[in-house]
Motif scaffolding. Structure first.
Motif, short mmCIF file in Angstrom:
data_model
loop_
_atom_site.label_atom_id
_atom_site.label_comp_id
_atom_site.label_asym_id
_atom_site.label_seq_id
_atom_site.Cartn_x
_atom_site.Cartn_y
_atom_site.Cartn_z
N GLY A 1 17.82 -10.72 29.30
CA GLY A 1 16.90 -10.66 30.47
C GLY A 1 17.54 -11.62 31.55
O GLY A 1 16.77 -11.57 32.66
N ASP A 2 18.20 -12.57 31.11
CA ASP A 2 18.79 -13.50 32.26
C ASP A 2 19.64 -12.68 33.12
O ASP A 2 20.24 -11.88 33.07
CB ASP A 2 19.74 -14.41 31.84
CG ASP A 2 19.07 -15.68 30.84
OD1 ASP A 2 17.53 -15.58 30.69
OD2 ASP A 2 19.64 -16.53 30.18
N ALA A 3 19.60 -13.35 34.52
CA ALA A 3 20.16 -12.44 35.55
C ALA A 3 21.80 -12.63 35.30
O ALA A 3 22.54 -11.70 35.35
CB ALA A 3 19.88 -13.26 37.02
N ARG A 4 22.35 -13.85 35.02
CA ARG A 4 23.67 -13.97 34.55
C ARG A 4 23.69 -13.81 33.08
O ARG A 4 23.26 -14.45 32.34
CB ARG A 4 23.98 -15.44 34.87
CG ARG A 4 25.01 -15.80 35.96
CD ARG A 4 25.50 -17.24 36.03
NE ARG A 4 24.50 -18.30 35.48
CZ ARG A 4 24.64 -18.67 34.25
NH1 ARG A 4 25.77 -18.08 33.31
NH2 ARG A 4 24.02 -19.48 33.72
N TYR A 5 24.56 -12.78 32.78
CA TYR A 5 24.49 -12.33 31.22
C TYR A 5 25.68 -11.78 31.09
O TYR A 5 25.84 -10.53 31.02
CB TYR A 5 23.06 -11.15 31.03
CG TYR A 5 23.01 -11.19 29.36
CD1 TYR A 5 23.30 -9.95 28.76
CD2 TYR A 5 22.26 -12.23 28.75
CE1 TYR A 5 22.90 -9.87 27.39
CE2 TYR A 5 22.21 -11.93 27.43
CZ TYR A 5 22.26 -10.73 26.71
OH TYR A 5 22.24 -10.86 25.46
N ASP A 6 26.45 -12.50 30.28
CA ASP A 6 27.82 -12.14 29.87
C ASP A 6 28.29 -12.51 28.49
O ASP A 6 28.91 -13.29 28.25
CB ASP A 6 28.93 -12.57 30.87
CG ASP A 6 30.46 -12.37 30.56
OD1 ASP A 6 31.14 -13.07 30.71
OD2 ASP A 6 30.46 -11.06 29.94
N PRO A 7 27.68 -11.50 27.53
CA PRO A 7 27.72 -11.93 26.10
C PRO A 7 29.00 -11.43 25.38
O PRO A 7 29.48 -10.44 26.04
CB PRO A 7 26.36 -11.48 25.53
CG PRO A 7 26.36 -10.29 26.37
CD PRO A 7 26.59 -10.60 27.73
N LEU A 8 29.23 -11.97 24.29
CA LEU A 8 30.40 -11.49 23.77
C LEU A 8 29.67 -10.33 23.04
O LEU A 8 30.39 -8.98 22.90
CB LEU A 8 31.04 -12.39 22.58
CG LEU A 8 32.17 -11.91 21.69
CD1 LEU A 8 33.11 -11.45 22.51
CD2 LEU A 8 32.41 -12.99 20.70
N PHE A 9 28.38 -10.54 22.32
CA PHE A 9 27.86 -9.30 21.81
C PHE A 9 26.40 -9.50 22.30
O PHE A 9 25.73 -10.47 22.14
CB PHE A 9 27.69 -9.42 20.11
CG PHE A 9 29.12 -9.30 19.46
CD1 PHE A 9 29.81 -10.45 19.10
CD2 PHE A 9 30.14 -8.10 19.56
CE1 PHE A 9 31.15 -10.55 18.39
CE2 PHE A 9 31.12 -8.20 19.13
CZ PHE A 9 31.73 -9.15 18.56
N PRO A 10 25.77 -8.57 22.86
CA PRO A 10 24.52 -8.78 23.63
C PRO A 10 23.33 -8.32 22.69
O PRO A 10 23.39 -8.28 21.33
CB PRO A 10 24.47 -7.34 24.59
CG PRO A 10 25.37 -6.41 23.93
CD PRO A 10 26.36 -6.95 23.24
N PHE A 11 22.18 -9.19 22.94
CA PHE A 11 21.08 -9.01 22.10
C PHE A 11 20.82 -7.71 21.73
O PHE A 11 20.99 -6.72 22.37
CB PHE A 11 19.96 -9.62 22.89
CG PHE A 11 18.36 -9.43 22.23
CD1 PHE A 11 17.75 -8.16 22.44
CD2 PHE A 11 18.06 -10.37 21.66
CE1 PHE A 11 16.57 -8.02 21.79
CE2 PHE A 11 16.81 -10.18 20.92
CZ PHE A 11 15.92 -9.05 21.03
N GLY A 12 20.51 -7.11 20.53
CA GLY A 12 20.13 -5.83 20.07
C GLY A 12 21.49 -5.23 19.40
O GLY A 12 21.20 -4.03 18.91
N PHE A 13 22.66 -5.90 19.77
CA PHE A 13 23.76 -5.37 19.25
C PHE A 13 23.88 -5.17 17.70
O PHE A 13 23.40 -6.13 16.99
CB PHE A 13 25.02 -6.12 19.71
CG PHE A 13 26.43 -5.50 19.30
CD1 PHE A 13 27.15 -6.17 18.35
CD2 PHE A 13 26.90 -4.50 20.11
CE1 PHE A 13 28.26 -5.47 18.22
CE2 PHE A 13 28.37 -3.69 19.70
CZ PHE A 13 28.84 -4.50 18.67
N GLY A 14 24.48 -4.23 17.09
CA GLY A 14 24.76 -4.21 15.58
C GLY A 14 25.32 -2.91 15.53
O GLY A 14 24.68 -1.81 15.58
N LEU A 15 26.68 -2.63 14.78
CA LEU A 15 27.30 -1.51 14.47
C LEU A 15 26.75 -1.02 13.11
O LEU A 15 26.35 -1.56 12.23
CB LEU A 15 28.99 -1.55 14.27
CG LEU A 15 29.51 -2.48 15.68
CD1 LEU A 15 30.94 -2.58 15.34
CD2 LEU A 15 29.54 -1.18 16.66
#
Ligand SMILES: OC[C@@H]1[C@@H](O)[C@H](O)[C@@H](O)c2nc(-c3ccccc3)cn21
Length: 607
Positions: free
Chosen positions: A588-602
């Motif tokens: 939800g942050d404006a600046r959001y550049d994760p390696l793996f985002p919230f909610g990710f999962g293969l």
């Protein structure tokens, strides 16, 4: 017949008022006092009318004490409390935060950081119910759980005690674990009032009120700088859920909000929690929370007692200086600084919980529940929770077929890493001791290595285990291994000992990853940690990457999924950063550049 308050057929408020009217100031202040079991002799419990006793982290009747020894210890203290003039039973509390972690051979469930990834409220409710049974097996009716912190910075040493960075996920789990622990409020029952269904349930404690997970740079017990709007939007929602679910107690945080100590925060404890949210249970301090209001600690204790009790703490986790606490509070009431009405409010709340949970009718532990401790059904539930908590972050290098699920039938496989064969490491903090332990002798359970061995045992596959193989070993053998499983991560920690500003994988983890995965063997890396760590430097070198968090005693849950008996279903409940310089960084942050985002999962291709 006996006094009205002793009659369970009387209406709750009649019992409370009848008993309160009979109590002396000493008896009232005694009810507000929680002391540590080390100083809770029968004489002290009786002489000071002690209302509550606790086990701090790792405080046990004896090393590897069986359930019976716990029941006997609690019952001895209870007999002392019941022998007082009014016979008010004492309430024994303990931190059962991922199962009954202090107790030898209890089932240790995944810590909350992993449970948040399951997104499975029904599973979490069952975990609450199983935990309640194992706690009752030791004669204890009260737990300092759940922690409903919304951890917003993984540099915080307690982030693994938080279900998620997203308050809605924390609310979902809070609304499940509390009825699991305390029992479901009946359809026609009063919501929002303290509730404990019966003697196979326990009183719960949502903690730490409020904003414990929002401190600057995740520094434990520090300051949470936030507008009231942000506090309400991010950190308060789990308390709405907890109160509605009938949580019996709320523990105040060591931290501060905009410079004001929570233990002295009248606006948030009285005006908001008690008056606006209409919380009707009791508010308990944290360990020496009054002493820690000042710097240096205990600097002006009587003033801290005044501020804490007026803020409206109801029960004080003293836990050792009980004579000083009692003397100071008595003086403050006698000289009019603290009105008797405040004392009576605290005692009413404490009695409401004790009457509601049936403690007057059933003050003693039930030895017949001893078999609940660590029983197979609970371990199976924990194993399922481990499976559901795992998050698959990578599976297969570009242009190559996925490595997972691993074939059980393989000539020879290598298992390596500090966390492959270490039950203590996979359990993490708040296990047997406060800080947790290393090694395999701390309690009963199955390591990830043993889970792997069992998975392949009937397939003629040779498992070679080397905790820290060197480059030479790998070079000499690389053609001989079908694949490798490398299990690395963080050693156990609790509270401030877990505060960490760099979040790198501790050595020798990186070295083992480089030697094995960089040495030409296809490798699956399993990370055992209380939070996301800096993994970007290694992601390219590995064939598969799994976040296992702190799975607890049932390590077979990891091998179940690695070998495809079950699919990967876990979804990140926390943003996985690229580098710590980005922190704090939340969904939800404006600046959001994760390696793996919230909610990710293969998932597995074959699912
Ligand atoms: O174990 C009781 C409570 C627990 O419920 C709280 O979540 C936690 O903040 C806590 N820290 C200590 C504690 C801290 C330092 C030294 C000794 C004990 C004790 N406790």
């Amino acid at each position: 017949g006996g006094a009205r308050y002793k009659d369970p057929r009387q209406p709750l408020n009649r019992r409370i008022e009848d008993l309160l009217a009979r109590m002396t100031l000493a008896e009232k202040i005694g009810q507000m006092s929680q002391i540590e079991r080390e100083n809770a002799t029968a004489d002290v419990v009786r002489g000071y009318f002690v209302g509550s006793v606790l086990s701090g982290g790792g405080s046990v009747p004896a090393p590897q004490a069986p359930a019976e020894a716990w029941v006997e210890m609690v019952n001895e203290m209870q007999r002392a409390a019941m022998s007082t003039r009014l016979g008010i039973p004492m309430l024994y509390g303990i931190d059962a935060v991922h199962g009954h972690g202090n107790v030898y051979k209890a089932t240790v469930f995944p810590h909350n950081v992993g449970l948040g990834c399951t997104r499975d409220p029904e599973l979490v409710k069952k975990i609450g119910a199983a935990t309640a049974l194992e706690v009752r097996a030791t004669g204890i009716p009260y737990v300092f759980a759940p922690c409903v912190a919304v951890c917003r910075d993984p540099r915080w040493g307690r982030c693994y005690e938080s279900y998620s960075e997203d308050p809605r996920v924390v609310q979902q789990m809070t609304s499940s674990i509390i009825p699991g622990l305390q029992g479901e409020i009946p359809a026609n029952g009063r919501r929002g009032a303290p509730f404990v269904a019966g003697q196979r349930n326990v009183a719960a404690c949502s903690k730490h009120y409020v904003g414990d997970g929002g401190t600057t740079r995740g520094i434990n017990e520090n300051n949470t700088a936030a507008s009231f709007h942000e506090l309400l939007g991010v950190h308060m929602p789990p308390y709405y859920s907890a109160v509605i679910q009938g949580v019996s107690t709320v523990m105040v945080s060591f931290s501060s909000w905009n410079g004001v100590k929570m233990h002295a925060n009248h606006f948030l404890v009285t005006d908001f929690l008690k008056n606006r949210l209409r919380f009707r249970g009791f508010v308990i301090s944290d360990w020496r929370g009054l002493d820690k209001m000042t710097s240096p600690e205990h600097d002006d204790y009587i003033t801290s007692v005044k501020l804490g009790i007026l803020a409206a703490i109801d029960m004080v986790m003293i836990p050792y200086t009980y004579t000083e606490f009692i003397d100071d509070l008595t003086a403050l009431v006698r000289n009019g600084t603290i009105p008797m009405s405040r004392i009576d409010d605290a005692v009413r709340r404490i009695l409401r919980v004790k009457f509601t949970m049936g403690l007057f009718e059933d003050p003693y532990g039930d030895p017949s529940l001893a078999g609940e401790l660590g029983k197979p059904e609970h371990r199976e539930l924990a194993r399922e929770a481990v499976r559901r908590s795992l998050v698959l972050l990578k599976n297969g290098k570009p242009g190559q077929k996925p490595l997972l699920p691993l074939p059980k039938k393989a000539g020879r496989i290598l298992v390596a890493g500090s966390h492959a064969d270490n039950l203590g490491y996979q359990c993490g903090g708040w296990t047997i001791t406060w800080q947790g332990l290393g090694g395999n002798n701390l309690t009963a359970g199955t390591t990830i290595l043993n889970g792997i061995k069992r998975a392949v045992q009937d397939h003629g596959t040779e498992v070679v285990y080397s905790e820290s193989p060197d480059a030479g070993f790998v070079q000499r053998n690389k053609g001989r291994f079908d694949y490798a499983v490398v299990v690395v991560g963080e050693p156990p920690y609790a509270e401030s000992f877990g505060d960490n500003l760099n979040l790198t994988i501790p050595e020798p983890g990186p070295s083992v990853i480089r030697v094995v995965c960089g040495g030409g063997i296809r490798c699956a890396v399993v990370l055992v940690s209380g939070r996301p760590l800096a993994v970007e430097p290694y992601v390219g070198a590995v064939d598969a990457l799994v976040a296992a968090w702190l799975p607890g005693t049932e390590g077979e849950g990891v091998s179940d999924v690695l070998f495809g008996d079950y699919g990967f279903t876990g979804k990140l409940a926390r943003t996985w950063f690229r580098s710590v310089e980005q922190l704090p960084m939340n969904v939800g942050d404006a600046r959001y550049d994760p390696l793996f985002p919230f909610g990710f999962g293969l998932g597995l291709e074959t699912q």
